[in-house]
Scaffold this active site. Structure first.
Site, PDB file in Angstrom:
ATOM      1  N   ASP A  39       0.874  -1.092   0.044  1.00 15.21           N
ATOM      2  CA  ASP A  39      -0.131   0.032  -0.120  1.00 15.21           C
ATOM      3  C   ASP A  39       0.951   1.262  -0.035  1.00 15.21           C
ATOM      4  O   ASP A  39       1.456   1.678   1.082  1.00 15.21           O
ATOM      5  CB  ASP A  39      -0.854  -0.020   1.279  1.00 15.21           C
ATOM      6  CG  ASP A  39      -1.645   1.365   1.316  1.00 15.21           C
ATOM      7  OD1 ASP A  39      -1.483   2.361   0.576  1.00 15.21           O
ATOM      8  OD2 ASP A  39      -2.507   1.205   2.306  1.00 15.21           O
ATOM      9  N   GLN A  47       0.819   6.422   1.072  1.00 12.56           N
ATOM     10  CA  GLN A  47       1.552   7.570   1.696  1.00 12.56           C
ATOM     11  C   GLN A  47       3.036   7.323   1.554  1.00 12.56           C
ATOM     12  O   GLN A  47       3.595   8.407   1.848  1.00 12.56           O
ATOM     13  CB  GLN A  47       1.534   7.308   3.262  1.00 12.56           C
ATOM     14  CG  GLN A  47      -0.081   7.438   3.892  1.00 12.56           C
ATOM     15  CD  GLN A  47      -0.302   8.911   3.764  1.00 12.56           C
ATOM     16  OE1 GLN A  47       0.381   9.920   3.548  1.00 12.56           O
ATOM     17  NE2 GLN A  47      -1.639   9.130   3.698  1.00 12.56           N
ATOM     18  N   CYS A  55      -9.011   6.257   9.670  1.00 14.74           N
ATOM     19  CA  CYS A  55      -9.234   4.954   8.886  1.00 14.74           C
ATOM     20  C   CYS A  55      -8.146   3.906   9.482  1.00 14.74           C
ATOM     21  O   CYS A  55      -7.868   2.844   8.850  1.00 14.74           O
ATOM     22  CB  CYS A  55      -9.068   4.966   7.556  1.00 14.74           C
ATOM     23  SG  CYS A  55     -10.328   6.389   6.709  1.00 14.74           S
ATOM     24  N   LYS A  58      -3.559  11.830  -3.299  1.00 17.43           N
ATOM     25  CA  LYS A  58      -2.268  12.119  -2.246  1.00 17.43           C
ATOM     26  C   LYS A  58      -0.979  12.837  -2.829  1.00 17.43           C
ATOM     27  O   LYS A  58      -0.100  13.052  -2.185  1.00 17.43           O
ATOM     28  CB  LYS A  58      -2.168  10.749  -1.451  1.00 17.43           C
ATOM     29  CG  LYS A  58      -3.313  10.174  -0.913  1.00 17.43           C
ATOM     30  CD  LYS A  58      -3.302  10.075   0.646  1.00 17.43           C
ATOM     31  CE  LYS A  58      -4.757   9.625   1.238  1.00 17.43           C
ATOM     32  NZ  LYS A  58      -4.744   8.339   1.829  1.00 17.43           N
TER      33      LYS A  58
END
Ligand SMILES: *Cc1c(COP(=O)(O)O)cnc(C)c1O
Length: 406
Positions: free
Chosen positions: A200, A203, A364, A226
């Protein structure tokens, strides 16, 4: 680096909130968009808007070329070995759901198998795997989080085994900022057997250079919004041989080769995984956003954000009652904290009155908050367009809030 010049590219930053200059420190939720990206979006609709592929007319050809050029730019940014490894999705959530669903449809996950995630994961890297487990009888296993917000690598080593079929972890935690050693973790997983590895990257993509071949991950997911691009577009990188082998998930236009009512044959990757008209403008704008980030330089972005993070961490540490969540040395520009006796929402609301935009709540990551015995934090997250003066305004707002609320 001339931060003021960079700020000129972001019109939204130049406004007053509650009579004060906006200090936007909610970049981990979504980044602001530079003029170069806004112009790429507008240019698409102004000049070449048309549906892509199979178009005989000139506009359709221009739109198709721009769309496929965007795919190439994104592939290059990720150091994918070919553009066909880049699938357009609507975002990280969509990308991870795609992987979980094609694994389910492949029939290779079953009872006794284990899906390994970490205690740092966003709900979108948790719930799709729980759904996969429910559908297949596999078991979800979780790498524990240590007190400093890093992953327990010893526990990880013992959790890995021949029963492990998927390893899916974030490269950077959106809640605590922890940078995880995903390259080493993937290498460890490869040693125990046939593990599908998923990163993932929601970020990490805004903060550091990404090299999917160096990471050796099977899949890498991120969202455009993002990293300076619009919402509604994201990417799933997948190794080509896997994409060829696995079945599609969503059915519809674009993903087919030949359709009859008896049987449909599927297109090659990446189109096999791109049913329906995609977010054409979003993909083009995402390529423009990555071009923008590369023009500044990912290393320069990382260095500027590190400066801001260190300044903010030092400033916060001087305030009475502050507890920072996520204190390991290897961190990206996310700063999560609480002040003793003060609710995160109350502090965030007062900071908003002072023009400082932070996020409060569970980010989240409810299981992670439970791990620390809290319901949420106040989170400041920095981008390259933030300044040291803004960090000082942030610290002043925290001090004022702490004074008013205690
Ligand atoms: C934002 C985020 C997601 C979800 O991204 P969406 O754009 O909402 O799909 C997943 N993981 C991490 C680490 C995130 O920061």
């Amino acid at each position: 680096m001339d931060i003021q010049k960079i700020r000129e590219d972001f019109p939204i930053l130049h406004q007053q909130i509650n009579g004060r200059p906006l200090v936007y420190l909610d970049n981990a939720a979504t980044s602001q968009k530079p003029l170069q990206v806004l112009e790429a979006s507008a240019n698409y609709y102004r000049n070449i808007n048309s549906n892509i592929h199979r178009g005989v007319h000139k506009l359709a050809q221009s739109a198709t070329a721009a769309h496929e050029q965007a795919r190439e730019t994104i592939a290059k940014h990720l150091n994918a070995s070919r553009p066909e490894e880049v699938i357009f999705t609507s975002g990280t959530t969509d990308s991870i759901n795609l992987v979980a669903n094609v694994l389910e449809r492949s029939g290779t996950i079953g009872e006794g198998d284990e899906i390994l995630i970490s205690g740092l994961e966003h709900h979108s890297n948790t719930v799709p795997w729980q759904m996969l487990c429910e559908a297949t009888g596999a078991t979800l296993k979780v790498i524990p989080v240590l007190e400093d917000g890093s992953l327990d690598q010893e526990a990880f080593a013992t959790l890995l085994g021949p029963q492990t079929k998927v390893l899916s972890v974030n490269q950077v935690s959106n809640a605590l900022g922890t940078i995880n050693p995903v390259k080493d973790m993937i290498a460890a997983a490869r040693k125990v057997g046939d593990v599908i590895t998923v990163v993932d990257g929601a970020q990490s993509i805004p903060h550091m250079a990404i090299d999917v071949q160096d990471l050796d991950c099977d899949f890498f997911a991120f969202s455009g919004h993002k990293v300076f691009a619009p919402t509604g577009v994201g990417i799933l990188f997948g190794k080509y041989d896997l994409l060829e082998k696995l079945p599609p998930w969503k059915g519809g236009g674009e993903m087919i080769r030949l359709v009859t009512f008896e049987k449909t044959t599927y297109n090659d990757p990446p189109f096999k995984y791109e049913a329906g008209t995609p977010n054409i403008e979003g993909g083009i704008a995402l390529a423009a956003a990555l071009d923008y980030a590369n023009a500044i330089g990912m290393d320069n972005i990382y260095a500027q954000e590190k400066l801001l993070l260190d300044r903010a961490t030092a400033g916060l540490s001087e305030i009475d009652g502050v507890k920072i969540y996520g204190t390991c040395p290897n961190k990206a520009s996310v700063l999560s904290f609480l002040i003793e006796g003060i609710h995160h929402f109350d502090l965030g609301s007062i900071m908003d009155q002072m023009g400082v935009a932070v996020r409060t709540g569970h980010h989240c990551c409810q299981p992670l908050m439970s791990r620390f015995g809290i319901t949420g934090t106040v989170r400041a997250s920095f981008a390259v367009y933030n300044t040291e003066e803004e960090v000082d305004a942030f610290i002043a707002a925290v001090k004022k809030g702490a004074m008013m609320l205690s």
